[in-house]
Design a protein around this motif. Structure first.
Motif, PDB file in Angstrom:
ATOM      1  N   ASN A   2       0.904  -1.148   0.102  1.00 33.55           N
ATOM      2  CA  ASN A   2       0.439  -0.353   0.053  1.00 33.55           C
ATOM      3  C   ASN A   2       0.745   1.290  -0.104  1.00 33.55           C
ATOM      4  O   ASN A   2       0.414   2.206  -0.278  1.00 33.55           O
ATOM      5  CB  ASN A   2      -0.784  -0.179   1.179  1.00 33.55           C
ATOM      6  CG  ASN A   2      -1.871  -1.053   0.951  1.00 33.55           C
ATOM      7  OD1 ASN A   2      -2.094  -1.692   1.636  1.00 33.55           O
ATOM      8  ND2 ASN A   2      -3.415  -0.646   0.751  1.00 33.55           N
ATOM      9  N   ARG A  23      -4.407  -2.490  -3.300  1.00 29.99           N
ATOM     10  CA  ARG A  23      -3.418  -3.194  -3.014  1.00 29.99           C
ATOM     11  C   ARG A  23      -2.269  -2.179  -3.365  1.00 29.99           C
ATOM     12  O   ARG A  23      -0.588  -2.336  -2.408  1.00 29.99           O
ATOM     13  CB  ARG A  23      -3.049  -4.016  -4.309  1.00 29.99           C
ATOM     14  CG  ARG A  23      -3.659  -5.121  -4.646  1.00 29.99           C
ATOM     15  CD  ARG A  23      -3.685  -6.359  -3.893  1.00 29.99           C
ATOM     16  NE  ARG A  23      -2.517  -6.774  -3.273  1.00 29.99           N
ATOM     17  CZ  ARG A  23      -1.954  -7.699  -4.182  1.00 29.99           C
ATOM     18  NH1 ARG A  23      -2.437  -8.711  -4.776  1.00 29.99           N
ATOM     19  NH2 ARG A  23      -0.447  -8.233  -3.353  1.00 29.99           N
ATOM     20  N   VAL A 301       0.888  -6.240  -9.472  1.00 33.69           N
ATOM     21  CA  VAL A 301       1.159  -6.579  -8.827  1.00 33.69           C
ATOM     22  C   VAL A 301       2.244  -7.678  -9.025  1.00 33.69           C
ATOM     23  O   VAL A 301       2.898  -7.768  -7.987  1.00 33.69           O
ATOM     24  CB  VAL A 301      -0.718  -7.403  -8.289  1.00 33.69           C
ATOM     25  CG1 VAL A 301       0.394  -8.223  -7.113  1.00 33.69           C
ATOM     26  CG2 VAL A 301      -1.194  -6.464  -8.069  1.00 33.69           C
TER      27      VAL A 301
END
Length: 317
Positions: A2, A23, A301
């Motif tokens: 984060n 995320r 990600v």
């Protein structure tokens, strides 16, 4: 993750925004009252960029304001909105969304071809306007006995070709080098391909290398019975030359999903009855846009989890 800051210059689907919010620390540039002030203050902390064509050009001017940028995740298979060469020179990885939209765009190309050649939108208007009670709709041209040329036999082009095989038409193609895994006739230039066929489907990437690849000479070679279908980028076709060719009868008709200055479509095209116009629908289904969004998120990600991108573009791979 984060604490990793991601910049999104223009809106994306809500699911993409929600996934990135969960995320990362996501910044929505379009919500800022003054984008320049925001970038001056926060740009030096942005490590990722989630981009799409609505964001406008992504290149050195923006990269200068994002000095620690590591990755640009593009929402779309085409990335001519991004200066990938400039990104590579700065060590920035660029990703796109290949594969997940190939079938959808191929389906759309076939639908647009049939709509154009059989004049389906015109027939729909004919019924809605109450004209059928007075006279049958005029006979249309046909796909029978035509040769279909595919300008760009990449992943989407091959899917289009496979669908066309079911229509029992001859198929030909042009790209920079011939493929050794297909039996379709190869032609060594766009003009040669157009001369050998009477339907031309453009499905090459956008960018400077393909700008106006379909020009007046290609349209003249396509001929008076010829039909152009463009599901590539608007820049691939010389739009004024196309308007002239349609008006003068140099070609028969065109089916267009993309334009030179979207969403602005010239009045001349909108007024023509031998043109079918779509609002850039190639990948625009809920299923496919969701898959594209997931790949945008997965690339970011993967990059910040493992230091590798899933689908880097060749210039930055």
């Amino acid at each position: 993750m984060n604490d990793v800051q991601i910049l999104m210059p223009a809106p994306m689907p809500a699911a993409v925004i929600a996934a990135l919010d969960a995320r990362f620390t996501l910044h929505r540039l379009w919500e800022q009252p003054d984008a320049d002030v925001f970038l001056a203050e926060h740009g030096p902390h942005m490590r990722g960029l989630a981009a799409n064509t609505l964001a406008g050009p992504v290149g050195p001017a923006l990269f200068d304001r994002l000095p620690v940028l590591e990755i640009v995740a593009n929402f779309g298979v085409g990335y001519d909105n991004i200066d990938a060469g400039a990104a590579a020179a700065r060590g920035i990885t660029v990703t796109n969304t290949p594969g997940v939209l190939d079938a959808e765009v191929a389906d759309l190309a076939i639908g647009l071809l049939l709509a154009t050649i059989r004049r389906l939108p015109q027939a729909d208007r004919y019924v809605r306007d109450g004209k059928w009670v007075d006279a049958p709709f005029p006979l249309s041209p046909t796909l029978r006995d035509r040769t279909v040329g595919i300008l760009g036999l990449g992943a989407i082009g091959r899917q289009i070709a496979r669908r066309l095989e079911g229509f029992d038409v001859a198929i030909a193609y042009h790209q920079r080098t011939p493929r050794d895994d297909v039996s379709y006739a190869y032609h060594d230039s766009p003009v040669a391909l157009a001369a050998a066929c009477d339907v031309l489907i453009a499905i090459v990437p956008g960018g400077d290398g393909t700008r106006h690849l379909v020009d007046g000479a290609v349209l003249a070679a396509l001929g008076r019975d010829g039909i152009l279908v463009n599901v590539a980028r608007g820049s691939v076709v010389d739009q004024p030359a196309l308007i002239d060719a349609l008006r003068d009868g140099t070609i028969l008709a065109a089916g267009l999903d993309v334009y030179a200055d979207e969403p602005h479509v010239p009045d001349d095209l909108r007024a023509m009855e031998n043109v079918v116009l779509l609002p850039h629908l190639g990948s625009a289904s809920e299923h496919t846009r969701a898959a594209m969004g997931r790949l945008v998120v997965d690339n970011l990600v993967s990059w910040f989890d493992r230091g590798t991108a899933l689908t880097p573009v060749p210039e930055t791979a």
